[in-house]
Enzyme design. Sequence first.
Site, PDB file in Angstrom:
ATOM      1  N   SER A  19       0.830  -1.204   0.000  1.00  0.00           N
ATOM      2  CA  SER A  19       0.000   0.000   0.000  1.00  0.00           C
ATOM      3  C   SER A  19       0.865   1.254   0.000  1.00  0.00           C
ATOM      4  O   SER A  19       2.012   1.240   0.441  1.00  0.00           O
ATOM      5  CB  SER A  19      -0.886   0.030   1.239  1.00  0.00           C
ATOM      6  OG  SER A  19      -1.691  -1.104   1.302  1.00  0.00           O
TER       7      SER A  19
HETATM    8  N1  SAH Z   1       0.545  -5.922   3.800  1.00  0.00           N
HETATM    9  C1  SAH Z   1       1.298  -6.100   2.566  1.00  0.00           C
HETATM   10  C2  SAH Z   1       0.496  -5.739   1.343  1.00  0.00           C
HETATM   11  C3  SAH Z   1      -0.121  -6.898   0.837  1.00  0.00           C
HETATM   12  S1  SAH Z   1      -0.936  -6.949  -0.719  1.00  0.00           S
HETATM   13  C4  SAH Z   1       2.579  -5.311   2.579  1.00  0.00           C
HETATM   14  O1  SAH Z   1       2.798  -4.510   3.492  1.00  0.00           O
HETATM   15  O2  SAH Z   1       3.379  -5.505   1.672  1.00  0.00           O
HETATM   16  C5  SAH Z   1      -2.125  -8.160  -0.225  1.00  0.00           C
HETATM   17  C6  SAH Z   1      -1.561  -9.529   0.046  1.00  0.00           C
HETATM   18  O3  SAH Z   1      -2.648 -10.327   0.496  1.00  0.00           O
HETATM   19  C7  SAH Z   1      -0.985 -10.222  -1.177  1.00  0.00           C
HETATM   20  O4  SAH Z   1       0.317 -10.634  -0.906  1.00  0.00           O
HETATM   21  C8  SAH Z   1      -1.926 -11.404  -1.382  1.00  0.00           C
HETATM   22  O5  SAH Z   1      -1.282 -12.565  -1.886  1.00  0.00           O
HETATM   23  C9  SAH Z   1      -2.430 -11.625   0.029  1.00  0.00           C
HETATM   24  N2  SAH Z   1      -3.689 -12.369   0.148  1.00  0.00           N
HETATM   25  C10 SAH Z   1      -4.814 -12.266  -0.596  1.00  0.00           C
HETATM   26  N3  SAH Z   1      -5.755 -13.107  -0.141  1.00  0.00           N
HETATM   27  C11 SAH Z   1      -5.225 -13.766   0.928  1.00  0.00           C
HETATM   28  C12 SAH Z   1      -5.698 -14.762   1.814  1.00  0.00           C
HETATM   29  N4  SAH Z   1      -6.913 -15.292   1.719  1.00  0.00           N
HETATM   30  N5  SAH Z   1      -4.877 -15.188   2.788  1.00  0.00           N
HETATM   31  C13 SAH Z   1      -3.623 -14.684   2.927  1.00  0.00           C
HETATM   32  N6  SAH Z   1      -3.109 -13.737   2.110  1.00  0.00           N
HETATM   33  C14 SAH Z   1      -3.898 -13.282   1.123  1.00  0.00           C
END
Ligand code: SAH
Length: 203
Positions: free
Chosen positions: A52
């Site tokens: 983000s």
């Molecule tokens: N918090 C992260 C941003 C993540 S983007 C940071 O600081 O970099 C969102 C992430 O959620 C992605 O890596 C995606 O693979 C993960 N995601 C999506 N659905 C998910 C689920 N059901 N369980 C775990 N991770 C998930």
Amino acid sequence: MVREQIEARGIRATAVLDAMRTVPRHKFVEEALALQAYDDRPQPIGYGQTISQPYIVARMSELLEISPGMKVLEIGTGSGYQAAVLAAMGAEVYTVERVRELYFATRERLMDLRYFRVKCKLDDGTLGWQEEAPFDRIIVTAGGPEVPLPLLEQMGDPARLIIPVGSQRKMQQLVLIKKQDGRFTRTRMEEVVFVDLVGQHGW
Ligand code: SAH
């Protein structure tokens, strides 16, 4: 970044501002993107996922109202940046990622950067992390059509949960859920755009 993007938009919590000054955001993106890591926008981290925008990380961290020692569950580890910010605020972070490659790379990155307070798990995070529940705080960094029920069940009391919710993809609103004395309240905050929460209780 902190002065122009975060303080300027009204974030005042010193714990958040201090953490965002400490965590080296450029170490959470590919080397080729290091120079743009502090720009006012999300950054790609591969596999169609993004970290983000700095302001959104700060805003969600502020809404959580973290105190040192709190047990925090994060769904969507991604690059590990948000988890590192929460750890820098003194939280014990439990973070779940569903993409195997991101899980392995990020676990190693967090060890290299000495964020020993972050525990990682490869799983569908819409199921939460049952063995470690209850949590003081839960943060979901991907957006789905509703709040996954297991996450509500894994909240302590008192507890807070923040999640982007939208009935259509790429159109979400941050929702803050507070639990106190067994009662839940739900507050809608600003509109946001997150990648999809993919799993049993997501899209
Ligand atoms: N918090 C992260 C941003 C993540 S983007 C940071 O600081 O970099 C969102 C992430 O959620 C992605 O890596 C995606 O693979 C993960 N995601 C999506 N659905 C998910 C689920 N059901 N369980 C775990 N991770 C998930």
